[in-house]
Design a protein around this motif. Sequence first.
Motif, PDB file in Angstrom:
ATOM      1  N   GLN A   1     -27.031  20.471  50.114  1.00 41.44           N
ATOM      2  CA  GLN A   1     -28.102  19.808  49.369  1.00 41.44           C
ATOM      3  C   GLN A   1     -28.593  18.510  50.010  1.00 41.44           C
ATOM      4  OE1 GLN A   1     -26.493  19.496  45.352  1.00 41.44           O
ATOM      5  NE2 GLN A   1     -27.214  21.562  44.869  1.00 41.44           N
ATOM      6  N   THR A   2     -28.232  18.290  51.258  1.00 41.75           N
ATOM      7  CA  THR A   2     -28.692  17.110  51.985  1.00 41.75           C
ATOM      8  C   THR A   2     -29.643  17.548  53.089  1.00 41.75           C
ATOM      9  OG1 THR A   2     -26.627  15.926  51.561  1.00 41.75           O
ATOM     10  CG2 THR A   2     -27.997  15.130  53.381  1.00 41.75           C
TER      11      THR A   2
ATOM     12  N   TYR B   1     -31.392  22.103  55.072  1.00 43.18           N
ATOM     13  CA  TYR B   1     -30.469  21.457  54.143  1.00 43.18           C
ATOM     14  C   TYR B   1     -29.047  21.952  54.392  1.00 43.18           C
ATOM     15  CZ  TYR B   1     -34.265  19.643  51.232  1.00 43.18           C
ATOM     16  OH  TYR B   1     -35.355  18.968  50.776  1.00 43.18           O
TER      17      TYR B   1
ATOM     18  N   VAL C   1     -31.157  17.586  56.530  1.00 43.16           N
ATOM     19  CA  VAL C   1     -30.561  17.192  57.815  1.00 43.16           C
ATOM     20  C   VAL C   1     -31.537  17.337  58.987  1.00 43.16           C
ATOM     21  CG1 VAL C   1     -28.253  17.774  57.011  1.00 43.16           C
ATOM     22  CG2 VAL C   1     -29.595  19.501  58.238  1.00 43.16           C
TER      23      VAL C   1
END
Length: 279
Positions: A201-202, A198, A204
């Motif tokens: 908070q994404t 992450y 990847v």
Amino acid sequence: MTRPFLQYRFLNQTPTAVVLNTFNEAFSDYILPMHLTEAQWAYKLKNDGVDWSLSLGAFDGEALVGVILHGRNQKEFYNAGTGVIPSHRGQGITRALYAFGLPLLQEQGFEVGILEVISTNDAAKRTYEKIGFEKTAVLNCYNGTISAVGNGKAVTLQPLTPELYQAYYADKSVAPSWQNDRRAVLAHWEILEVQQIYSEQTAVGYLVYHPQSNKLIQLYIAPEFRRKGLATALLSSLFTADKKLLVTNVNSTDTALNTLFKKLGLQLFLKQDLMVLNL
């Protein structure tokens, strides 16, 4: 020429300890000498999916003098190791084993054979070419400590479920080699670190590594998140100066990974040829 009294048969009736002894003797003077412990042997057999009913042995009387270990994956078989003990080399045993085994493998529905051979091992490569294997790719192996420093980007990890891992795996443009593929990861799931990556908070990407050996098995960053320093930040934090990182069999066509490992300061210590046999 092969000695007339040598016998060839599958290894499903041979004790695994006997096969290990022959394997270790055969590889004792290899380009990269190898002597596997029982624990390392068990890991290899599971990792490579070795099937004794497909694996081949050459016997001089009761003595096992040559082996070819084979794993299976649907209609593919994988040569997980070919070895002949020093006293019986130069007799065409590898070719004789395949002359015996290939028709039987073909009868069982196998269509493709796969193996890796050290690129400088010209004698072995010539033998495999005579059998019908053809070089299809070059695989790079790296090791060393990471000298690059992360760029301060916050990268975090969370455990990945097998289901989500397989969804990620399907997106890879260059498939990992047999020993590092999805089948191998799922076989050792309980002892591997399989983590989702992450950034802010994404999600990847993901990575898979074996903490006991510091071996990086798979690393994937989604294309839209590459060239942002995320992989460098992650690996430099995980594999600090006291940990020597190992990465094996990276396809030379995977530009992103090869560029990354060189940037990190890892050493290219071995090249292998990937060879394929179409039955």
